[in-house]
Enzyme design. Sequence first.
Site, mmCIF file in Angstrom:
data_model
loop_
_atom_site.group_PDB
_atom_site.id
_atom_site.type_symbol
_atom_site.label_atom_id
_atom_site.label_comp_id
_atom_site.label_asym_id
_atom_site.label_seq_id
_atom_site.Cartn_x
_atom_site.Cartn_y
_atom_site.Cartn_z
ATOM 1 C CB VAL A 1 20.308 49.433 59.905
ATOM 2 C CG1 VAL A 1 21.443 49.031 60.820
ATOM 3 C CG2 VAL A 1 20.059 50.927 59.982
ATOM 4 C CB CYS A 2 24.224 45.896 57.516
ATOM 5 S SG CYS A 2 24.959 44.254 57.641
ATOM 6 C CB VAL A 3 20.993 42.168 60.565
ATOM 7 C CG1 VAL A 3 21.537 41.140 59.601
ATOM 8 C CG2 VAL A 3 20.705 41.541 61.917
ATOM 9 C CG PHE B 1 22.365 53.543 57.095
ATOM 10 C CD1 PHE B 1 22.988 54.786 57.017
ATOM 11 C CD2 PHE B 1 21.002 53.478 56.835
ATOM 12 C CE1 PHE B 1 22.271 55.930 56.701
ATOM 13 C CE2 PHE B 1 20.272 54.613 56.517
ATOM 14 C CZ PHE B 1 20.906 55.841 56.447
ATOM 15 C CB ALA C 1 22.823 46.649 63.330
#
Lengths: 133, 97, 118
Positions: free
Chosen positions: C76-78, C39, C81
């Site tokens: 989820v991409c840090v 994501f 995010a």
Amino acid sequence: MAATGKKVMVTVRKAPHGSIYVQESIEVMFIFATYDMELSVVFLDDGVLALHPGQDTKGLGIKGFMASLGALVDWEVTKVYVDRQSLKDRNISEDAIITIGRDEETDAPIRPRVLDSAEIAAMMAAQHSIVSF
Amino acid sequence: MLHTVNKSPFQNSSLENCLRVAQPGDVILLLEDGVYAASAGTAKSSLIEQAVKRHTVYAIDADLKARGLANLVKEVRVASYGDFVDLVEQHPVHAWL
Amino acid sequence: MKLSVLVLEGPYNHEASDSAYNFIQAALAKGHTIRGIFFYDDGVYNATRLMDPPQDDRHISKRWSELGATGIDMIVCVAAAKRRGITNEVLVPNIRISGLGQLASLIDEADRLVTFGD
């Protein structure tokens, strides 16, 4: 982590600044360049507007990403292409698009390489995966 | 090569951009608002009427049904998500977002 | 076939998340393997447990979490995010936060990447 040198392309088709896609696509390019893959980047359609000269986002209060684009070559993102027709449609001269780095030996400016759509299509067909923005 | 298009041709030019680059024999899959391009008799129908001469064109069934679209350009093939998976298995894919 | 999926849009506002989910279900039904789902951009909003849609509508983050419970790697991409206030505290179970390098690995370890976005 496997390391197999697969061909991976990032395509950028959105205009800059009106949305974050161009900026977050550049973040993908920088990370992917550190992995063992054959990375190429293609700007086409409104994506070529990211290469428009003279962009200045100060008045928007947005950091912008022009410095990042200007350093693509330094970050080993070297296979960078732009679609000729998309530039022509938007009245952007091939010689005026922003530079993405300088030649190590001659210090000559490096610009994305202009390609015809058929060449881009052939490159696309040869990819293992394409990440599109 | 498989090209997916998810935008209405009345809203933006993603489909036209895709068709400009796609090579003869490439497959086009319309999904989401992209399926509006498959409608017959619209101001944009000619895009797909021309495209089917060079490409196999699919439109996702669930997206067509959700939008009440049944009168399609004749050569358009209706695809399930399972057909979409099969197309991905057969071709490298580029999404014209 | 091993597939990885990239989701670039948030839930509800755009159909991308639904298309990705329906595609993945069809791939699983055909016996394919989903190597991972990544994501990125506003796609990170897919992972928040704070969403609370009406009972008669689909619960998108719950749906992703259930897929994660089957063992599919959900990431989820840090960086994306952090920008958007998606932290470990608000994640649904079975989804983790990690870097863009994980997307590179998901691509490398799959036969195909399929991108859903706007």
